[in-house]
Motif scaffolding. Structure first.
Motif, PDB file in Angstrom:
ATOM      1  N   GLU A  58      -0.746 -40.942 -44.000  1.00 53.25           N
ATOM      2  CA  GLU A  58      -0.098 -41.264 -45.108  1.00 53.25           C
ATOM      3  C   GLU A  58       0.839 -41.350 -45.449  1.00 53.25           C
ATOM      4  OE1 GLU A  58      -5.255 -41.626 -46.070  1.00 53.25           O
ATOM      5  OE2 GLU A  58      -3.719 -39.853 -47.073  1.00 53.25           O
ATOM      6  N   LEU A  59       1.636 -39.758 -45.417  1.00 57.99           N
ATOM      7  CA  LEU A  59       2.886 -39.550 -45.916  1.00 57.99           C
ATOM      8  C   LEU A  59       3.733 -40.606 -45.795  1.00 57.99           C
ATOM      9  CD1 LEU A  59       2.081 -35.562 -45.668  1.00 57.99           C
ATOM     10  CD2 LEU A  59       1.699 -36.763 -48.090  1.00 57.99           C
ATOM     11  N   CYS A  83      -3.878 -37.105 -43.716  1.00 63.20           N
ATOM     12  CA  CYS A  83      -2.354 -37.378 -44.734  1.00 63.20           C
ATOM     13  C   CYS A  83      -1.583 -37.657 -43.595  1.00 63.20           C
ATOM     14  CB  CYS A  83      -2.544 -36.148 -45.631  1.00 63.20           C
ATOM     15  SG  CYS A  83      -2.638 -35.056 -44.433  1.00 63.20           S
ATOM     16  N   LYS A  84      -1.384 -37.364 -42.890  1.00 61.23           N
ATOM     17  CA  LYS A  84       0.346 -37.098 -41.663  1.00 61.23           C
ATOM     18  C   LYS A  84       0.858 -38.555 -41.616  1.00 61.23           C
ATOM     19  CE  LYS A  84      -1.944 -35.079 -38.216  1.00 61.23           C
ATOM     20  NZ  LYS A  84      -1.942 -33.992 -37.045  1.00 61.23           N
ATOM     21  N   THR A 120       7.783 -31.999 -39.150  1.00 58.60           N
ATOM     22  CA  THR A 120       8.432 -33.447 -39.000  1.00 58.60           C
ATOM     23  C   THR A 120       8.560 -33.798 -37.884  1.00 58.60           C
ATOM     24  OG1 THR A 120       8.292 -33.333 -41.955  1.00 58.60           O
ATOM     25  CG2 THR A 120      10.406 -34.805 -40.645  1.00 58.60           C
ATOM     26  N   LYS A 128       4.148 -43.324 -46.613  1.00 54.18           N
ATOM     27  CA  LYS A 128       5.149 -43.258 -48.441  1.00 54.18           C
ATOM     28  C   LYS A 128       5.754 -43.021 -47.593  1.00 54.18           C
ATOM     29  CE  LYS A 128       1.875 -40.018 -51.220  1.00 54.18           C
ATOM     30  NZ  LYS A 128       2.363 -39.258 -51.960  1.00 54.18           N
ATOM     31  N   TYR A 136       9.803 -38.090 -45.251  1.00 55.95           N
ATOM     32  CA  TYR A 136       9.076 -37.792 -44.829  1.00 55.95           C
ATOM     33  C   TYR A 136       8.557 -36.367 -45.012  1.00 55.95           C
ATOM     34  CZ  TYR A 136       4.631 -36.882 -41.559  1.00 55.95           C
ATOM     35  OH  TYR A 136       3.887 -37.062 -40.574  1.00 55.95           O
ATOM     36  N   ASP A 151       6.036 -31.209 -50.180  1.00 53.70           N
ATOM     37  CA  ASP A 151       5.296 -31.327 -51.438  1.00 53.70           C
ATOM     38  C   ASP A 151       4.008 -31.284 -51.532  1.00 53.70           C
ATOM     39  OD1 ASP A 151       6.719 -31.680 -52.856  1.00 53.70           O
ATOM     40  OD2 ASP A 151       6.391 -34.455 -53.401  1.00 53.70           O
ATOM     41  N   HIS A 152       2.959 -32.175 -49.571  1.00 56.14           N
ATOM     42  CA  HIS A 152       1.904 -31.955 -49.690  1.00 56.14           C
ATOM     43  C   HIS A 152       1.043 -29.870 -49.135  1.00 56.14           C
ATOM     44  CE1 HIS A 152      -2.399 -33.776 -47.810  1.00 56.14           C
ATOM     45  NE2 HIS A 152      -1.726 -33.034 -47.694  1.00 56.14           N
ATOM     46  N   HIS A 164       7.980 -35.657 -48.734  1.00 52.47           N
ATOM     47  CA  HIS A 164       6.510 -35.497 -48.564  1.00 52.47           C
ATOM     48  C   HIS A 164       5.345 -34.955 -48.044  1.00 52.47           C
ATOM     49  CE1 HIS A 164       6.899 -39.435 -51.206  1.00 52.47           C
ATOM     50  NE2 HIS A 164       7.503 -39.978 -50.154  1.00 52.47           N
ATOM     51  N   VAL A 165       5.870 -34.299 -46.890  1.00 52.89           N
ATOM     52  CA  VAL A 165       5.430 -33.378 -46.103  1.00 52.89           C
ATOM     53  C   VAL A 165       5.450 -31.840 -46.512  1.00 52.89           C
ATOM     54  CG1 VAL A 165       5.069 -31.528 -44.343  1.00 52.89           C
ATOM     55  CG2 VAL A 165       5.142 -34.287 -43.354  1.00 52.89           C
ATOM     56  N   GLU A 190       7.113 -27.100 -42.905  1.00 56.73           N
ATOM     57  CA  GLU A 190       7.628 -28.381 -43.041  1.00 56.73           C
ATOM     58  C   GLU A 190       8.596 -29.096 -42.152  1.00 56.73           C
ATOM     59  OE1 GLU A 190       8.273 -26.747 -46.084  1.00 56.73           O
ATOM     60  OE2 GLU A 190       9.826 -26.774 -46.238  1.00 56.73           O
TER      61      GLU A 190
END
Lengths: 353, 353
Positions: A233-234, A230-231, A298, A237, A326, A332-333, A329-330, A294
């Motif tokens: 994929e984010l 996921c890291k 990040t 994104k 980034y 949110d995740h 998104h992190v 996050e």
């Protein structure tokens, strides 16, 4: 072979700072130094060789670069005091790619020398520092010359992005949405590279010599497992956001794939066994779980990835914008799911045959 | 022991450019490489050691830094082809002070490697490059490990400005107007430093191992001889101009003395003999006479002196002004008298006892 899981960085702690984040890196180095100490004790059963040759591969630059080798010298000093051995001459080889900043490290050498000379029975003229510019996927040292090779968090870097990735559009690494060939291409590149690494080092390390390696890895055999992918994929994104805003061309994202791979334990063990030059003495793993923070997460990703991303995508202001997106998104995740980092620590011995 | 005088750069040639000036440096390196070739032939009477260890002390940085070591590798390749020897593994150690720019040199290593691998029977894995940050007035290598130590135009640098210079006001080096103690203090510091250099290297070089050294020197035993001192007297004059114009404080000039010394042949020979670890195999000298070309002369002095002067006196714009004034004084001087540069090239063997 002990298999231990250490969970840390699960935080929720307001005081969690960047210093705390580098504490984790430090924990890994300290764990690995415990292996180094054991290893040096083994190497010194009946005294050290007259000249002990120690290597740090992927030393990077900055204040922590010299930590490993100075700790190694102190450990040798302690063992000699304890066992009443003569302190050997020690050669310390610091390796990284030719474009690494060796200057900064070299400028710290005189201070480190004075500090070392004031303790642990180590004296002026006992140790010598050398810089070794080159890829560890090539020969770096003469045959049968090195006694202990150390590497921390470097061996997940591949020698190149795998060639046959096919159509991995919209992704920058293995992802659930990648075509089936992608994860196999990455795994194959890793097998080729790590096998080559072992063969090259087997030529350089003396029979009975050791390696202590820390690798970024994954705890699950499925390489598309979301907790580990996921890291990236984010990050893909965030790049897509930049593209939507007209700040980057889609082709530039499509042509970018990360040149690293995080293997699972079985892959590492299989490659060591198949290559055959080294026996696996110890195996240990460490899992770091990120539940929030996050910003720190990040920063830690940016610290590692920025030079490579900037090389492909350009300017610092682009990087600032990219990592702002980034971080969102992190956040949110992490509000719904955790992100994992996983490390494998292994100790190997060069076989005599 | 052959003693030869080569006079060059006596010019009057309009096409005399900075490239021509560095040609002279190149001539010195080429002369010294002829010694290196002889030396390597001697070392290889019945084949080379399995791993040949070669050193360049005071390697500096820039395109010429790797010239000496790559030429050494080529010479080894040629000897092996000619005598049908197996090519040994070769370790190349590049030494300079920790604040030297090693990064630039290291970034050129991959290209040099590819070039070397394409000729002279040298193959991938035959040679290894290491950076060695440290003063050559300290131990740099393990005991009895090095086969050939080379150094070009570095050994005139002292470990420090001599302590007991007394009142050398208005001067920055030995001058006709210096008090009598000054030249003796410089000579004494040189004796101490060069003796120490020989003792340290005698510990590091294998018995029968060699050194090829090029030193800035003087051809006349009187250290206040104008032909050799005038270039520093003219620099002191230029500093005085700056002081007269209020651009620098007199105290700053008074507290500045150059940390180098150009010995005469007898001093070098006496120190080698007195220290006793090495025998002197060959001795050769080169005299460069400057009759005009104040611009080229000034550039060559500035290239060597600027970092040290800037460290004491500051900014680039100060340096520009200083060397404008220096060039005028040099032009005046050269219209009436010549300036000499003199180099000694020696080859030494580590005694077996």
């Amino acid at each position: 072979m002990a298999e231990v899981k250490v969970v840390s960085m699960n935080s929720g702690d307001d005081e969690c700072s960047y210093a705390n984040n580098s504490k984790v890196q430090n924990t890994l180095v300290m764990k690995s130094l415990a292996y180094v100490e054991e290893t040096l004790m083994d190497l010194a059963t009946s005294g050290f060789p007259e000249c002990l040759k120690l290597v740090d591969l992927g030393c990077a630059s900055g204040p922590n670069t010299l930590l490993v080798v100075t700790e190694m010298v102190k450990i040798v000093g302690k063992i000699c005091q304890k066992k009443n051995f003569a302190v050997p001459e020690i050669e310390l080889f610091l390796n990284d790619l030719p474009d690494n900043d060796f200057n900064t490290t070299f400028q710290m050498v005189p201070q480190i020398f004075s500090e070392l000379e004031n303790g642990e029975g180590i004296k002026y003229g006992n140790f010598f520092v050398f810089g070794v510019p080159g890829s560890f996927y090539r020969r770096l040292f003469p045959s049968k010359s090195m006694h202990l090779v150390h590497s921390s968090c470097s061996l997940h870097w591949l020698s190149q992005v795998p060639e046959k990735l096919g159509n991995n559009k919209g992704n920058i690494y293995i992802s659930k949405t990648s075509p089936p060939g992608v994860s196999e291409a990455y795994a194959e590149q890793y097998r080729t590279d790590f096998s080559k690494f072992l063969r090259l080092r087997s030529e350089e390390v003396v029979p009975g010599g050791r390696m202590v390696l820390t690798l970024a890895a994954r705890s699950i055999s499925d390489p598309t497992s979301k907790e580990f992918c996921c890291k990236w994929e984010l990050l893909a994104k965030a790049l897509q956001d930049m593209s939507d805003e007209g700040l980057v061309q889609n082709e530039d994202i499509d042509s970018f794939n990360l040149p690293f791979y995080t293997p699972c334990a079985e892959e590492v063990k299989d490659i060591v066994q198949y290559e055959g030059s080294f026996s696996l003495d110890r195996f240990e793993s460490h899992e770091l779980v990120w539940k929030d923070n996050e910003n720190i997460f990040t920063k830690s990703v940016r610290a590692v990835m920025e030079p490579m991303l900037a090389n492909h995508f350009g300017t610092k202001s682009f990087m600032d914008k990219l990592f702002q997106r980034y971080e969102m998104h992190v956040a949110d995740h992490l509000s719904e799911e955790k992100i994992k980092s996983f490390y494998i620590l292994i100790s190997l011995t060069r076989k005599f045959v």
